[in-house]
Scaffold this active site. Structure first.
Site, mmCIF file in Angstrom:
data_model
loop_
_atom_site.group_PDB
_atom_site.id
_atom_site.type_symbol
_atom_site.label_atom_id
_atom_site.label_comp_id
_atom_site.label_asym_id
_atom_site.label_seq_id
_atom_site.Cartn_x
_atom_site.Cartn_y
_atom_site.Cartn_z
ATOM 1 C CG HIS A 14 -1.804 1.188 1.300
ATOM 2 N ND1 HIS A 14 -2.558 1.685 0.419
ATOM 3 C CD2 HIS A 14 -1.785 2.243 2.321
ATOM 4 C CE1 HIS A 14 -3.031 3.018 0.559
ATOM 5 N NE2 HIS A 14 -2.646 3.015 1.794
ATOM 6 C CG ASP A 126 -5.416 3.600 4.416
ATOM 7 O OD1 ASP A 126 -5.918 3.637 5.470
ATOM 8 O OD2 ASP A 126 -4.359 4.520 4.483
HETATM 9 ZN ZN LIG Z 1 -2.891 4.816 3.027
#
Ligand SMILES: [Zn+2]
Length: 895
Positions: A14, A126
């Site tokens: 990520h 996220d």
């Molecule tokens: Zn992030």
């Protein structure tokens, strides 16, 4: 024999491009990570594929340093071993505009296709909550599933579907539905997107690892297809993964472990998908949680970023694109490369850690530069289009007047517009090539002017004299041409500017009106409203038509904040300072026939920051919810200047506020009490007016219930309402006191980033000059609210005006490039040209639950399109029906 359960292991990292490190430090690490990935893919044929975090920008970032790797990367993407797209960046969905969300997908998908692959997953690993229209946007783009890490509470297999409350799901899989009814498969990372990180190769360690991990997976899985994400934030590549998968397959023969991709996983999941899945509807904002983990107060962290973002987004999507489309519809080429550069530069500021203002100071310093880059570039595009159009517009109708200064006012919105507009006029100009006589310029009289239109309607004006001004032309076929001008700014109220078009006016000599809106001490009035400014600086607003009076508007409230860039946490003393009982100085600073403005000054005194104990709590990394610092005892001066403006025919009051923030660790809000009785309110979100409850759920423990807004928030019932529009103020709260109040956050000043450690951020205290703008729109409640919403949208989009000369031309004196008929429940979003087809793309959203019609008055061929600009049904009658809450894109084929 029962079928083996399949564990899909998807490798990823990520990649927050900037966050707890400045951009270039993460960038450096990215180069190492992608080097490692390419090496692993080249040397291990069993390392099947890698998910490049759903954002194509990673490739641009890498190739900037290693351009020679392009061919190798393309080869791996074409072979399906690197999975790219569908986004350009991983945005914050709530803090970027409707169009920015769509453009992120358009550019991401276009880039992915050019690379030769596409990961068809709406990837929001996220995101700090998810917008309600995401399923509709994704489905229109041909994407059937979305994966997200927040917004829904997983309850686990002990709970049956029927027991699951709203925003809860027993499984990690669910159906996620947009307000229009569009559904995608929702995949919640119930064990987060790192749930398959660092898988051991060593048998003993692997046994221990898998025992726990398989249990966690099965707790939430609704089918035999389970998902493990091998990676985490900025995680290096697990180079021995294929070996680790082999070990797992040997240890657990009842399971099948495969190195998978989202495309494969979604396909297997859909084959088994049970009808038992929970349907979750609309926005996913962690409504059913204790409220401490939503990260919602990123909406007010570093407000200056949100203001710059609102400004540049508007310039690009609401001004530059429509103007360039007007040029295109007339006779000009539409330059996609320029727009791509401006959009991509802007979108580099849209990742969740960037626009949310929750990174270290260096990150946000660089963002300011990026905003300015995109802004300056876009301004040049706007100037170019305006000059091109203006040079073609026939102004000969004004030729009999002398002196005469013709000018054009463009309306780049899709509704006919009446508002106060400013235009810069040079009463005289002398070029240095011909010699400059400053005395002669100085002697020109700036008084005694009016504005007329082609039908000879007269408009009163307010003129501001700038005196002598140096300026220059940059001709396309000549060297630069400097000159000296006698310059004025002319303000007047335009009436009925044609939608997606323009109207030509002229400044001529004429008798100035003496009309005033000031009708008494601290009192302004026009046809619709009366504004009474009170001694404490707040004001009463009377709606003359309904007789409703909204009392005590615009009281300031200040509280201590010992949270961080992510979350607000009030100081333990819980003291709220307000201007309710202060005395303000009040001064009339503008009084013309066009508008009147009072300046209200509060000489306030506020605690200088949090008590010293906060510093210890931060350094010792005491979790913000456990802190108990008070505000400091020492106070410092805090002066707020509020400009309250009423214009001659408006149904709203505009407020512009300046102050120097001299105080740390605090939150400043402005309060609007209402007499509305409602359990719900409305907040402008992405292609949606979200209807939200005024009260949080029972589980909610956080005393604060702040929420996101885009353009406005509205509290209304069937009889009355108050809508507050803003420019870049993304946070509000509905307060439940003796009266329901709307609180808009103007500033939140904190000294640390928050999250996984202590990261000081002194610049997040915003200790400098601040300016905020909002519009107060009272209305009659019920369906009347939609009219107020149109006024709110107009607030963000200024008209563009440009002086011209007396000339004949190929464009008429006034014109609408695309004539439309629609009612106020449709909201206009964009007008641009498609890169793929060269067709003009016009986008609207239906804000109402009821179906709605849009009529185009054009001889050109029109068709129903979608968010990625494909062609669907031809619109033979030029009338389109939109179902409730539909996002509609119409393609128009120019001749
Ligand atoms: Zn992030």
């Amino acid at each position: 024999m029962s079928k083996k359960k399949t564990i899909h292991i998807i490798s990823h990292t990520h990649w927050d491009r900037e966050w707890y490190l400045p951009y270039e430090k993460h960038h450096y690490l990215l180069v190492q990570t992608i080097d490692q990935l390419l090496d692993t893919l080249a040397t291990d044929p069993n390392f099947k594929s890698f998910h490049l975090d759903g954002q194509t920008i990673i490739l641009e970032d890498y190739l900037q340093v290693r351009p020679e790797k392009r061919e190798q990367i393309k080869m791996f993407i074409e072979a399906g071993r690197i999975q790219v797209g569908p986004w350009y960046i991983l945005q914050d969905e709530f803090l970027t505009s409707s169009e920015a969300n769509v453009r992120n997908l358009q550019y991401g998908m276009r880039d992915a296709r050019k690379w030769g692959g596409l990961s068809k997953i709406g990837y929001f690993p996220d995101s700090f909550g998810n917008i309600g229209q995401a399923p509709q946007i994704l489905k229109q783009a041909g994407i059937r599933a979305a994966a997200f890490g927040r917004g829904v509470k997983p309850t686990g297999f002990n709970n049956a579907v029927i027991d699951a409350d709203e925003y809860e799901s027993p499984y990690s899989e669910m159906k996620w539905q947009s307000p229009d009814g569009t559904e995608v498969t929702g995949i919640l990372f119930a064990n987060w997107y790192c749930n398959g990180n660092e898988i051991p190769v060593d048998e003993e360690k692997a046994r221990k690892y898998w025992k726990q991990h398989i249990e966690n997976l099965e707790k939430f899985a609704s089918t035999s297809q389970m998902l493990m994400l091998n990676g985490c934030d900025h995680q290096p590549i697990q180079t021995n993964l294929s070996e680790a998968i082999e070990v797992a397959n040997q240890l657990y023969p009842d399971y099948q472990f495969i190195h998978s991709s989202f495309n494969e996983y979604v396909e297997s999941l859909e084959k088994e998908s049970s009808s038992e899945l929970k349907v979750v509807k609309g926005e996913l904002r962690s409504q059913k949680t204790d409220g401490w983990g939503t990260l919602v107060n990123t909406a007010s962290s570093r407000v200056y970023l949100k203001q710059m973002n609102q400004k540049v987004q508007t310039l690009l999507e609401k001004i530059a694109e429509p103007l360039a489309t007007f040029c295109y519809l007339h006779d000009e080429h539409y330059d996609h490369d320029l727009f791509s550069y401006a959009w991509k530069t802007l979108m580099q500021n849209h990742p969740h850690d960037s626009i949310c203002g929750c990174s270290v100071d260096e990150v946000h310093d660089e963002m300011v530069t990026r905003f300015k880059k995109s802004e300056h570039f876009t301004e040049m595009m706007i100037n170019q289009s305006v000059e091109h159009l203006v040079s073609a517009i026939d102004t000969s109708v004004f030729k009999h007047e002398e002196p005469v200064y013709p000018f054009v006012v463009f309306n780049t919105t899709a509704t006919n517009k009446t508002e106060v507009t400013e235009v810069i006029i040079d009463l005289a100009r002398q070029y240095y090539r011909d010699g400059v006589n400053k005395k002669a310029l100085q002697a020109i009289d700036c008084e005694g002017y009016i504005v007329i239109d082609e039908a000879n309607n007269k408009y009163p004006v307010a003129i501001k004299d700038h005196g002598l001004v140096f300026d220059y032309d940059l001709p396309l076929n000549q060297f630069r041409q400097p000159y000296m001008a006698r310059r004025v700014t002319v303000r007047f109220e335009t009436r009925d500017l044609p939608e997606l078009g323009y109207k030509t006016f002229a400044l001529i000599k004429g008798e100035t009106s003496n009309n005033t809106l000031v009708i008494g001490k601290q009192r302004m009035e026009n046809k619709h409203l009366i504004v009474d400014i009170l001694d404490n600086g707040s004001f009463n607003l009377t709606d003359k038509q309904s007789g409703h009076c909204h009392e005590g508007l615009n009281v300031y409230e200040d509280t201590g904040d010992i949270g961080n860039e992510y979350m607000y946490k009030a100081t333990s003393d819980c003291i709220a300072c307000t201007t309710e009982n202060e005395t303000a100085s009040i001064e009339l600073i503008d009084d013309t026939p066009v508008s009147a403005t009072y300046k209200v000054t509060h000489h306030w005194s506020l605690p200088e920051g949090a008590a010293d104990t906060l510093d210890h709590e931060q350094r010792e990394w005491v979790w913000f919810t456990k802190r108990d610092s008070d505000r400091a005892l020492k106070e410092v001066a805090f002066t707020i200047e509020t400009m309250i403006t009423l214009t001659s025919t408006s149904k709203y009051v505009d407020v512009k506020t300046n102050y120097n923030n001299t105080v740390k660790d605090h939150r400043l809000r402005v309060l609007f009490p209402t007499k509305v009785k409602a359990n719900y309110h409305y907040s402008d979100s992405v292609f949606e007016i979200a209807k939200r409850s005024n009260k949080p759920s029972e589980q909610w423990e956080n005393p604060d219930y702040s929420q996101h807004q885009q353009v406005f928030v509205d509290l209304s019932d069937e009889n009355q309402g108050l809508c507050i529009a803003n420019k870049g103020l993304n946070e509000y709260e509905i307060l439940q006191e003796e009266q329901q109040k709307i609180a808009i956050t103007l500033l939140r000043a904190v000294g640390e980033m928050g999250d996984w450690g202590y990261f000081p951020t002194p610049k997040a205290q915003c200790l400098d000059e601040q300016m905020v703008e909002y519009r107060i729109i009272p209305h009659g409640g019920g369906k009347e609210r939609f009219k107020a919403y149109q006024t709110a949208y107009q607030f963000q989009v200024p008209s563009v005006a440009k002086e011209t000369k007396i000339q004949t031309g190929t464009l008429p004196t006034s014109h609408s490039f695309i004539q439309l008929r629609q009612n106020e429940t449709l909201s206009y979003s964009s007008l641009k040209v498609s890169e793929e087809t060269g067709d003009v793309m016009l986008r609207f959203a239906n804000l109402d639950e009821k179906s709605n019609k849009l009529t185009l008055n054009t001889a050109l061929d029109c068709y129903r399109s979608d968010v990625i600009e494909r062609q669907h049904d031809l619109l033979v009658t030029k009338q389109v029906e939109l179902v409730g809450f539909e996002i509609l894109t119409v393609g128009i084929r120019p001749k």
